[in-house]
Design an enzyme around this catalytic site. Structure first.
Site, mmCIF file in Angstrom:
data_model
loop_
_atom_site.group_PDB
_atom_site.id
_atom_site.type_symbol
_atom_site.label_atom_id
_atom_site.label_comp_id
_atom_site.label_asym_id
_atom_site.label_seq_id
_atom_site.Cartn_x
_atom_site.Cartn_y
_atom_site.Cartn_z
ATOM 1 N N LYS A 18 0.829 -1.208 0.000
ATOM 2 C CA LYS A 18 0.000 0.000 0.000
ATOM 3 C C LYS A 18 0.861 1.254 0.000
ATOM 4 O O LYS A 18 1.940 1.274 0.590
ATOM 5 C CB LYS A 18 -0.918 0.015 1.230
ATOM 6 C CG LYS A 18 -1.885 -1.171 1.306
ATOM 7 C CD LYS A 18 -2.636 -1.188 2.627
ATOM 8 C CE LYS A 18 -3.578 -2.379 2.746
ATOM 9 N NZ LYS A 18 -4.809 -2.233 1.969
ATOM 10 N N CYS A 65 -8.415 2.865 1.983
ATOM 11 C CA CYS A 65 -7.980 1.851 2.940
ATOM 12 C C CYS A 65 -8.381 2.345 4.326
ATOM 13 O O CYS A 65 -7.795 3.301 4.851
ATOM 14 C CB CYS A 65 -6.475 1.621 2.889
ATOM 15 S SG CYS A 65 -5.895 0.469 4.176
ATOM 16 N N MET A 68 -10.673 -5.600 6.409
ATOM 17 C CA MET A 68 -10.423 -4.273 5.876
ATOM 18 C C MET A 68 -11.320 -3.269 6.614
ATOM 19 O O MET A 68 -12.493 -3.549 6.869
ATOM 20 C CB MET A 68 -10.727 -4.229 4.379
ATOM 21 C CG MET A 68 -9.975 -5.278 3.573
ATOM 22 S SD MET A 68 -10.716 -6.931 3.638
ATOM 23 C CE MET A 68 -12.045 -6.747 2.460
#
Length: 389
Positions: free
Chosen positions: A68, A102, A311
């Site tokens: 990420k 995210c 998540m």
């Protein structure tokens, strides 16, 4: 050959994810704008594409949770402190997905913003809580991070424990404000739809557009208990292909893509998750989870693999779905009206609150809240070869 370029960067954990954080102004000038140069630079930082699937020659961790990148800058929006742009980097492909947020790394955004002068000093108390107002640029939504301060510094250490993270840290409360994406929270208008998938027949599915677009299906309908761990799914190529097929046809049903082949270019969205009523199980850490302590079980996939925990953006979708009568999540959780849910995931449990107002078949999601933690792991420079034009 030319020398490597070095770029100021911070390697941070946020929630159950890790990523490389950059201030926009610190990036090479060609990377300060979206485009091929920026993507090539960040791919090389992470170490993608890597046919070995290890990220040996980069900062990535060869999982969706650790591949990420984040770019932050002073906000261009009124009443906000920082603009937050997230890039999910594919492991074996030269591809960065900029289509979603995210939620886990959101927990680290506030700390980075304070430490890098992106929040005005008059808004930062010597001790107490700094409310960092985040503009999530990928999805154009507001998020409030409540960052603890001690003696003028971000407090990173504490006793808050988060399942999926080995060590305790300071608690960071996150409020996702009006987290519904473009369109309605129920994109089809139904709490449950029939989803036709080749090889599966007709599946019951709930489509939720909050946090991140998510497709929920019953674990039992796929032959699972709903309390599986990573090794039960990720070591089975046929199972992964099956989930990806369901995800692709669900994306088509949600109107996120116009052709089934487009799903390959949108690996980050939507998510696919299976739900089941509570039961006892042993988490990946060996921790015993008592079914009486959770409302529902959820297992979600990210970038084609079962996630080791959950998540953050999918947790927003779970809390929203749990609050809407008749969805598969609400039914699996017992069917009652609720403004919060505790769900089981492979690493343990997570509690999420949701403020949802129902009016006939319409619903308004005011906010979804959860607690995470964040910590700087390294700060300095990342070295990377100059991308080739």
């Amino acid at each position: 050959m030319s020398q490597q370029i070095k770029i100021p960067a911070t390697y941070m954990r946020g929630g159950t994810s890790k990523g490389v954080f950059f201030a926009l102004d610190d990036l090479p000038e060609p990377a300060q704008q979206p485009g091929p140069y920026r993507d090539a630079l960040l791919l090389r930082v992470i170490g993608s594409p890597d046919p070995y699937g290890k990220h040996t020659d980069g900062m990535g961790g060869a999982t969706s949770s650790t591949s990420k990148t984040v770019i932050l800058s002073k906000s261009t929006q009124a009443e906000h402190d920082v603009d937050y742009l997230f890039g999910q980097v594919a492991i074996d492909k030269a591809f960065i997905d900029w289509s979603g947020n995210c939620g886990n790394l959101t927990a680290a955004v506030g700390a980075f913003a304070i430490n890098n002068g992106l929040v005005d000093n008059h808004r930062i108390p010597e001790n107490g809580i700094t409310e960092v107002r985040i503009w999530q640029a990928n999805i154009e939504k507001t998020i409030i991070a409540h960052v603890p301060m001690q003696d003028g510094l971000v407090q990173e250490l504490g006793d808050f424990e988060l399942d999926g993270v080995t060590f305790p840290a300071a608690e960071v409360k996150i409020d996702f404000i009006s987290p519904v994406g473009e369109g309605a929270v129920l994109p089809t208008g139904n709490a449950v739809d029939s989803l036709a998938v080749p090889g599966e027949g007709e599946l019951k599915a709930s489509f939720i557009n909050a946090g991140i677009p998510t497709i929920f299906v019953n674990a039992e309908a796929l032959g699972y208990r709903g309390n599986e761990l990573q090794e039960h799914i990720n070591g089975d190529p046929e199972a992964l292909a099956r989930f990806e097929r369901i995800r692709a046809y669900g994306a088509l049903k949600m109107g996120l893509i116009k052709d089934i082949d487009e799903a390959q270019a949108c690996q980050h969205t939507p998510k696919i998750a299976m739900v089941a009523p509570p039961s006892d199980y042993t988490a990946s850490s060996g921790k015993a989870i008592n079914g009486d302590d959770i409302d529902v079980q959820v297992r979600a996939l990210s970038m084609g693999k079962l996630h080791h925990a959950m998540m953050g953006t999918a947790a927003v979708a779970i809390a929203t779905a749990a609050a809407i009568p008749g969805t598969l999540v609400n039914i699996a959780a017992g069917g009652q009206t609720r403004n919060g849910v505790t769900f089981g995931h492979p690493s343990g449990t997570l509690q999420v609150g949701a403020k949802v107002t129902m009016q006939s078949q319409d619903c308004d999601v005011h906010s979804v809240s959860m607690s995470r933690s964040a910590r700087r792991l390294m700060a300095g420079w990342v070295y990377v070869p100059e991308p080739q034009s």
